[in-house]
Design an enzyme around this catalytic site. Sequence first.
Site: not given
Length: 138
Positions: A121-124
């Site tokens: 799950h992408l996260h910046t």
Amino acid sequence: MDQVFAPWRIEWVEREDRNEDVDGCVFCALPDREEARESRVVAASEHAFVLLNNYPYNPGHVMVIPRQHTGDYRDLDDAVLLDHARLKQRTFDALETALSPDGFNAGLNLGRSAGGSIGDHLHTHVVPRWAATPTSCR
Ligand SMILES: [Zn+2]
């Protein structure tokens, strides 16, 4: 090698994992909780939200996270990309107002070899930076 003692991080090292009751993906579960703010969700938009980092590098370390469950940045469509980018802009504004940093690091860690801890799950990460370390943190 110098050893660095960072006493202000001990509460994070010793704390119980507050997310251990989440089944499946923590980034999918947290924004929909009744007590989302207690789960450290501090801002939200239609396609993304902002979460305080459990293990901050600095005060104000947050993650801007698309609601879409994917680890592949190329899966995000235009609406999600734009919403995620605008929420990052608002995050910079909020952190600048609250903490007056001298700069920011902002980026994605894609894959375990790049330091990613939650790869599906992408996260910046958005990390405020200051030119000089405050006296209280030395
Ligand atoms: Zn997810």
